[in-house]
Design an enzyme around this catalytic site. Structure first.
Site, PDB file in Angstrom:
ATOM      1  N   THR A  97       0.829  -1.197   0.000  1.00  0.00           N
ATOM      2  CA  THR A  97       0.000   0.000   0.000  1.00  0.00           C
ATOM      3  C   THR A  97       0.872   1.259   0.000  1.00  0.00           C
ATOM      4  O   THR A  97       0.634   2.208  -0.745  1.00  0.00           O
ATOM      5  CB  THR A  97      -0.910  -0.002   1.249  1.00  0.00           C
ATOM      6  OG1 THR A  97      -1.554  -1.268   1.330  1.00  0.00           O
ATOM      7  CG2 THR A  97      -1.925   1.094   1.188  1.00  0.00           C
ATOM      8  N   GLU A 152      11.642 -25.602  28.857  1.00  0.00           N
ATOM      9  CA  GLU A 152      12.355 -24.648  27.989  1.00  0.00           C
ATOM     10  C   GLU A 152      13.829 -25.022  27.880  1.00  0.00           C
ATOM     11  O   GLU A 152      14.430 -24.891  26.815  1.00  0.00           O
ATOM     12  CB  GLU A 152      12.198 -23.217  28.498  1.00  0.00           C
ATOM     13  CG  GLU A 152      10.768 -22.675  28.465  1.00  0.00           C
ATOM     14  CD  GLU A 152      10.095 -22.780  27.102  1.00  0.00           C
ATOM     15  OE1 GLU A 152      10.792 -22.702  26.067  1.00  0.00           O
ATOM     16  OE2 GLU A 152       8.865 -22.965  27.065  1.00  0.00           O
TER      17      GLU A 152
END
Ligand code: ADP
Ligand code: MG
Ligand code: ZN
Length: 611
Positions: free
Chosen positions: A212, A428
Site C-alpha cells: 500500500t 524450555e
C-alpha cells in the site's frame, strides 16, 4: 436522521402558519365589513348616509357616515357611473360622496387570486426539495449506494503525499515502478516511440511488506491523484453494488487524468470465479467482471494506471492476469538485514534515540520481520520507554520490544507455583539444549520462563541471515527441538504436562508436511499428497482432497509417526547424555527467569562441547 425529518416537518408547519397569518392580516383592515345588496347601496346613497365609496374591480367597499363598513358587488360589464345613471341617482347626492376607483387589475389580482392558488404548490415543492436534500445529506448511503467509496489523495495534498523516500528497501520493485512514474510524468516521450505502457500493475508480497505504501509513493513521485479502494469495499450485501462502484471509480478517475487507481487486497474480489460458496459469490463475480470490462475499456496510453495489491497471487482469477490487464507483477520481498536497518531508520524519525542504539543490531535480531512489524516495533519501543519515564529510547527498549511484537506482551500476572515454574524451566531448557546441540537449528537468542501471550515460557531461535531453502536435515533438527520440551519433562519428572500440547501439534504439522508436501520420505517417494481446498470467503484451508488411496493414507500415517519417533528418540538421547547441562540451564532459568544468548552460550563455554 429521523429526528431531522420530524424537525423539518415542524418548521414547515410553522412557516405555513405564519404565511397564512400575514395574508389574513392583509385582507382585513380594521373591523369587518358586512355584505349588502346593490339595491341597499342605492337606497343608502339616496338617503345620503354614505361617506365614501371605493371601487376595485367589481367590489365596492362602502364606509357609512357612522364609520360602519359595508361591501357589495356590481355587474362586471359596466362602469359604476353608468350603473348609477341607470338607477337615476341624483348627481348632487353623488358629488357629496368621496368616490375612489382603484386600479387593481395588477397587484390586486396577484395578491387575491394568483398567490393563494399557487402558494400551496410552492410550499409543497419546497417541502419535497428540502426533504430529499436532507435524506441525501444525512444518510447519503441511500442515494449514493452505487458510488465508489474510493478515497482520493490529490496531487497537491502535501500532508498525505508519500514518495520513494518514505519506502526503504524493495529496490527492484522501486526500479520497476520508476517506469510507471516516468510515464505518468512524461507520457509523450513514450507515446512518440509507439510504446504501450502497462495498464495494470500487480504488487505481490506478504502482509506488511509495504504494498500500500509503495503504491501511494508511486502516485506521490509522479505527482498525480491517487484513488484508493480496498477489494472488500466493493462487496456489499446488495447485488450489483460492487459493479456499479467499479464503474463509478473508473469514471471518477477518467475525469482526473493522469492518475492512479489502487485496488488494495485484490484477492477479496479477484478470486477464481465459479469456486465460491455462499451468497456473496454472485456479487463478487459481477464486480470482478466489471473490473475486467473497465480495464479493457480504456486506451493503454490514456494516462490511467491501475495498481493492485495482493498477498495471494495464486488464487487470483486467471483472466485478471491476462495481457492488457494486470500483466505486470512487482514482487515485494521481506526486507533483508540491510533493508531492515533502513526501515528502522525511517521509523525512528521523530523518536529520540540514545547514541548507543545500534539499529544494525536490531536489524540483525529481527530476521523475518516485515516492514509493518518493524514500524510496530519502533512504536512499541517508544511506548515502552515512555512508560518507564525515559526521555530517550534506549537499545534495551527496542530489544525488549522484539519479543513483545513476536509473542505478545509479558504476563506478569500469570503466576506459576514453584512446581509449575520448575516444570516450565526444564521444558524450555530441553528446547534450548537440543537446539543448541543440533547443527540444523538456528542459534538461541533468548530462553525465558516469563509467560507471554499464550506461552508459559519460550525459547527464541533466530537465524543469522534469511533462509530461502531448508535442507531435510535442518528440518528434522527443528522437529527434534520442538519435541525436546516434552522429552525433558518426561525424563526429569517421569510424566508429561498439558504444556507441551502446542509443541506436539506443531511437530505433527511439520512431520506431515515433510511427508506429503516436500517428498522427503523415502518410502513414499517423490510426490505430493493431497490437494488443498479452500473455503473461499474465509481464505482458509478447510479440507484436503484426497488424491491417494486408503492404503497410501496408512503409509502416510506411519511415516509421520516414524519421523516424529525418530526425532523424539534423538532428543531423549541428547538430553540423557547432557543431563547436567539441562540441570544447569533449568536452574539458571529459575534464578534469572530469562537468559540472553550470551548468558546461554556461556554455559557451554567452560567445558568442551561435543556430541
Ligand atoms: P501491505 O500493504 O503490504 O500489507 P503496508 O504498505 O500497509 O503493507 O505497510 C504497513 C506499514 O508498514 C506502512 O505504513 C509503513 O509504516 C510500514 N512499512 C512497510 N514496508 C515499509 C518499507 N519498505 N519502508 C518503510 N516503511 C514500511
Ligand atoms: Mg496493504
Ligand atoms: Zn515447548
Amino acid at each position: 436522521m429521523r429526528n431531522n425529518i420530524v424537525k423539518n416537518i415542524l418548521i414547515f408547519g410553522l412557516i405555513f402558519l405564519i404565511v397564512s397569518g400575514v395574508f389574513s392580516l392583509l385582507k382585513t383592515p380594521g373591523n369587518k365589513p358586512t355584505k349588502i345588496s346593490f339595491n341597499q347601496l342605492i337606497a343608502e346613497i339616496n338617503a345620503e348616509q354614505i361617506k365614501n365609496i371605493s371601487v376595485s374591480d367589481n367590489r365596492i367597499d362602502i364606509t357609512l357616515g357612522d364609520e360602519r363598513k359595508q361591501f357589495t358587488y356590481k355587474d362586471s360589464s359596466e362602469g359604476l357611473t353608468t350603473v348609477f345613471k341607470n338607477y337615476n341617482i341624483d348627481q348632487e347626492k353623488l358629488n357629496k360622496i368621496d368616490l375612489q376607483i382603484k386600479n387593481t387589475s395588477d397587484r390586486g389580482i396577484w395578491l387575491s387570486v394568483v398567490l393563494p392558488t399557487i402558494l400551496p404548490f410552492i410550499l409543497i415543492m419546497a417541502f419535497f426539495f428540502f426533504m430529499t436534500r436532507q435524506l441525501r445529506g444525512a444518510g447519503n448511503q441511500v442515494f449514493k449506494f452505487g458510488e465508489s467509496q474510493a478515497r482520493e489523495i490529490s496531487a497537491d495534498d502535501k500532508k498525505k503525499k508519500l514518495t520513494f523516500k518514505n519506502v526503504a528497501g524493495v529496490k527492484e520493485a522501486k526500479q520497476e515502478l520508476l517506469e510507471i512514474v516516468e510515464f505518468l510524468k512524461r507520457p509523450k516521450k513514450f507515446i512518440a516511440l509507439g510504446a504501450k505502457i502497462p495498464k495494470g500493475v500487480l504488487l505481490v508480497g506478504q502482509p506488511g511488506t509495504g504494498k500500500t505504501l509503495l503504491a501511494r509513493a508511486v502516485a506521490g513521485e509522479a505527482n498525480v491523484p491517487f484513488f484508493h479502494i480496498s477489494g472488500s469495499e466493493f462487496v456489499e450485501m446488495f447485488v450489483g453494488v460492487g459493479a456499479s462502484r467499479v464503474r463509478d471509480l473508473f469514471k471518477k478517475a477518467k475525469r482526473n487524468l493522469p492518475c492512479i487507481i489502487f485496488i488494495d487486497e485484490l484477492d477479496a474480489v479477484g478470486r477464481q470465479r465459479g469456486a465460491g460458496l455462499g451468497g456473496s459469490h454472485d456479487e463478487r463475480e459481477q464486480t470482478l467482471n466489471q473490473i475486467l470490462v473497465e480495464m479493457d475499456g480504456f486506451e493503454p496510453n490514456l494516462g490511467l494506471v491501475v495498481m493492485a495489491a495482493t498477498n495471494r497471487p495464486d488464487i487470483l482469477d486467471k483472466a485478471l492476469l491476462r495481457p492488457g490487464r494486470f500483466d505486470r507483477r512487482t514482487i515485494l520481498d521481506l526486507p533483508d538485514v540491510h533493508d531492515r536497518e533502513e526501515i528502522l531508520k525511517i521509523h525512528s524519525e521523530g523518536k529520540p534515540l540514545t547514541e548507543k542504539v545500534s539499529l544494525k543490531k536490531v536489524a540483525e535480531r529481527t530476521v523475518g520481520f516485515s516492514g509493518a512489524d518493524l514500524a510496530n516495533l519502533m512504536n512499541e519501543a517508544a511506548i515502552f520507554a515512555a512508560r518507564k519515564n525515559k526521555t530517550r529510547i534506549e537499545e534495551i527498549d527496542i530489544l525488549e520490544s522484539i519479543e513483545r511484537v513476536i509473542l505478545g506482551p509479558e504476563r506478569k500476572s500469570h503466576i506459576l507455583s514453584e512446581k509449575e515454574k520448575k516444570i516450565v524451566a526444564y521444558h524450555e531448557a530441553g528446547h534450548a539444549l537440543v537446539a543448541h546441540e543440533l547443527p540444523g537449528c538456528d542459534p538461541i537468542r533468548k530462553v525465558s520462563i516469563i509467560s507471554r501471550g499464550q506461552a508459559a515460557g519460550y525459547t527464541l531461535k533466530m537465524p543469522e541471515t534469511e533462509k530461502y531453502l531448508i535442507f531435510k536435515a535442518e528440518y528434522l533438527d527443528n522437529l527434534s527441538a520442538l519435541l525436546a520440551g516434552y522429552s525433558a519433562e518426561n525424563i526429569v519428572f517421569g510424566d508429561v504436562t498439558t504444556g507441551a500440547s502446542n509443541d506436539l501439534q506443531e511437530a505433527t504439522k511439520l512431520a506431515k508436511k515433510l511427508v506429503t508436501e516436500y517428498g522427503m520420505s523415502a518410502k513414499l517417494g517423490t510426490r505430493t499428497f493431497g490437494l488443498k481446498e479452500e473455503l473461499i470467503f474465509l481464505g482458509r484451508e478447510i479440507s484436503e482432497q484426497k488424491d491417494y488411496s486408503e492404503k497410501t493414507a496408512e503409509v502416510i500415517d506411519t511415516e509421520v509417526s516414524n519421523f516424529i519417533n525418530l526425532c523424539y528418540n534423538k532428543t531423549k538421547e541428547i538430553i540423557q547424555k547432557k543431563r547436567e547441562k539441562l540441570d544447569e540451564i533449568a536452574n539458571l532459568l529459575l534464578e534469572k527467569e530469562s537468559l540472553e544468548s550470551d548468558e546461554f552460550e556461556a554455559i557451554f563455554k567452560e567445558k568442551n562441547k561435543g556430541y
